[in-house]
Design an enzyme around this catalytic site. Structure first.
Site, PDB file in Angstrom:
ATOM      1  N   GLY A   1       0.235  -2.281   6.122  1.00  0.00           N
ATOM      2  CA  GLY A   1       0.494  -3.468   6.929  1.00  0.00           C
ATOM      3  C   GLY A   1      -0.555  -4.529   6.675  1.00  0.00           C
ATOM      4  O   GLY A   1      -1.281  -4.470   5.680  1.00  0.00           O
TER       5      GLY A   1
ATOM      6  N   THR B   1       0.784  -1.242   0.000  1.00  0.00           N
ATOM      7  CA  THR B   1       0.000   0.000   0.000  1.00  0.00           C
ATOM      8  C   THR B   1       0.815   1.291   0.000  1.00  0.00           C
ATOM      9  O   THR B   1       1.826   1.391   0.686  1.00  0.00           O
ATOM     10  CB  THR B   1      -0.847  -0.015   1.282  1.00  0.00           C
ATOM     11  OG1 THR B   1      -1.610  -1.186   1.282  1.00  0.00           O
ATOM     12  CG2 THR B   1      -1.737   1.184   1.392  1.00  0.00           C
TER      13      THR B   1
ATOM     14  N   GLY C   1      -3.769  -5.936   6.631  1.00  0.00           N
ATOM     15  CA  GLY C   1      -5.060  -5.270   6.753  1.00  0.00           C
ATOM     16  C   GLY C   1      -5.954  -5.837   7.838  1.00  0.00           C
ATOM     17  O   GLY C   1      -6.611  -5.091   8.572  1.00  0.00           O
TER      18      GLY C   1
ATOM     19  N   ARG D   1     -11.774  -9.767  -1.274  1.00  0.00           N
ATOM     20  CA  ARG D   1     -11.269  -9.350   0.044  1.00  0.00           C
ATOM     21  C   ARG D   1     -10.983  -7.839   0.045  1.00  0.00           C
ATOM     22  O   ARG D   1     -10.368  -7.309  -0.865  1.00  0.00           O
ATOM     23  CB  ARG D   1      -9.996 -10.138   0.355  1.00  0.00           C
ATOM     24  CG  ARG D   1      -9.277  -9.735   1.649  1.00  0.00           C
ATOM     25  CD  ARG D   1      -8.095  -8.849   1.359  1.00  0.00           C
ATOM     26  NE  ARG D   1      -7.312  -8.572   2.568  1.00  0.00           N
ATOM     27  CZ  ARG D   1      -6.423  -7.591   2.662  1.00  0.00           C
ATOM     28  NH1 ARG D   1      -6.189  -6.818   1.617  1.00  0.00           N
ATOM     29  NH2 ARG D   1      -5.770  -7.390   3.765  1.00  0.00           N
ATOM     30  N   VAL D   2     -11.442  -7.156   1.063  1.00  0.00           N
ATOM     31  CA  VAL D   2     -11.139  -5.733   1.223  1.00  0.00           C
ATOM     32  C   VAL D   2     -10.351  -5.568   2.509  1.00  0.00           C
ATOM     33  O   VAL D   2     -10.744  -6.082   3.563  1.00  0.00           O
ATOM     34  CB  VAL D   2     -12.434  -4.890   1.269  1.00  0.00           C
ATOM     35  CG1 VAL D   2     -12.118  -3.426   1.568  1.00  0.00           C
ATOM     36  CG2 VAL D   2     -13.189  -5.010  -0.056  1.00  0.00           C
ATOM     37  N   GLY D   3      -9.223  -4.856   2.419  1.00  0.00           N
ATOM     38  CA  GLY D   3      -8.378  -4.652   3.597  1.00  0.00           C
ATOM     39  C   GLY D   3      -8.714  -3.352   4.316  1.00  0.00           C
ATOM     40  O   GLY D   3      -9.802  -2.788   4.165  1.00  0.00           O
ATOM     41  N   ASP D   4      -7.757  -2.872   5.086  1.00  0.00           N
ATOM     42  CA  ASP D   4      -7.960  -1.668   5.895  1.00  0.00           C
ATOM     43  C   ASP D   4      -7.921  -0.374   5.081  1.00  0.00           C
ATOM     44  O   ASP D   4      -8.476   0.645   5.501  1.00  0.00           O
ATOM     45  CB  ASP D   4      -6.833  -1.583   6.930  1.00  0.00           C
ATOM     46  CG  ASP D   4      -5.470  -1.511   6.230  1.00  0.00           C
ATOM     47  OD1 ASP D   4      -5.106  -2.510   5.570  1.00  0.00           O
ATOM     48  OD2 ASP D   4      -4.813  -0.459   6.304  1.00  0.00           O
TER      49      ASP D   4
END
Ligand code: ASP
Length: 290
Positions: free
Chosen positions: A206, A154, A208, A182-185
């Protein structure tokens, strides 16, 4: 409210992850170019949101980084990008997730700022981008496989402008081999980013899932209410220890003080301010703070 005394400041990151020494120069150079692009806007009296967008676009364009062009492949071998931007003046947030055809996810996220929804995913986000004249591309255009593997994840930027407004942005291709959808932070306020003129602005990188479980951006902002940036980063890292996981954090507080830290080997960062030129690093211990 902000008390930065006519100071502007900006910090960008290119992801928290082990970077092979042979790729350190490329990461420093990419972060430096992005920081200089954003800094030019702030030095000319431009606003923090524009500086964040321009800096993140530069990182999305650079295949060194896992965002926009250069994004990694998910478990199906496909690209899916997430991005968000937040305005510390109004607390407006715009985000897109699991998008495959956006040339600059951060710009579509910015176009979302005046809209009621905070986050659009997949086809809905891509239809929004089309309707707002944003640049589209083929998913394959975002996949640029590199011989030396991906050194970084990121990207992000936080900025403070001369008017005292703070902004934060993130953009990512996610994690290599992650589940489809999938969706991270990164596009989630309070997890991968946050900005509030009354406190500060932060952008994270980092793992997520760990950042989401600990709402790490929110904890960092909460710590900034009482602590200087470097101390607030230590406080947030202590919260992360409860679930484990690697993270890199960049911060500008309401006074224009810059901070950054990471608990893994490398974190590519560049920062600049009205009283100092842009400098780039691949680890916190390279930065003497001068
Ligand atoms: N936080 C990003 C994600 O989990 C990846 C990264 O920053 O390394 O999608």
């Amino acid at each position: 409210m902000p008390d930065a005394g006519g100071r502007w400041a900006l910090i960008v990151h290119g992801g928290a992850k082990a970077i092979a020494p042979a790729a350190w120069a490329r990461h420093r150079q990419g972060c430096l170019a992005a920081a200089e692009a954003g800094a030019a806007i702030l030095a000319a009296g431009g606003d923090a949101l524009s500086a964040v967008e321009v800096a993140v676009r530069a990182l999305e364009d650079d295949p060194t980084f896992n965002a926009g062009r250069g994004s990694v492949r998910n478990a199906a071998g496909e690209v899916e990008c997430d991005a968000a931007i937040m305005d510390g003046a109004s607390l407006a947030v715009g985000g897109v997730a699991a998008v495959r055809t956006l040339r600059h996810p951060i710009s579509v996220a910015r176009a979302m700022l005046p809209e009621r929804p905070v986050l659009l995913v997949g086809e809905g986000a891509e239809a929004f981008a089309r309707a707002h004249g944003q640049e589209l591309c083929a998913p394959a255009d975002l996949l640029v496989d590199q011989a030396d593997g991906k050194g970084c994840d990121t990207v992000g930027c936080v900025a403070l402008d001369l008017a005292g407004n703070l902004a934060a942005g993130t953009s990512t291709g996610g994690l290599t081999g992650c589940a489809v959808g999938r969706v991270g932070d990164s596009p989630l306020p309070g997890c991968g980013l946050y900005a509030d003129n009354a406190v500060g602005a932060v952008s994270l990188s980092g793992e997520g899932e760990s950042l989401i479980r600990t709402t790490l951006a929110a904890r960092l902002i909460q710590a900034l209410e009482e602590q200087a940036p470097d101390a607030a980063i230590e406080t947030a890292m202590a919260s992360l220890a409860r679930v484990g996981g690697e993270a890199g954090l960049i911060v500008i507080d309401r006074h224009g003080r810059i901070g950054w830290g990471h608990n893994n080997a490398q974190f590519a960062v560049a920062h600049a301010a009205s009283d100092r030129p842009a400098r780039a690093f691949v680890a916190r211990d390279e930065d003497d703070g001068e």
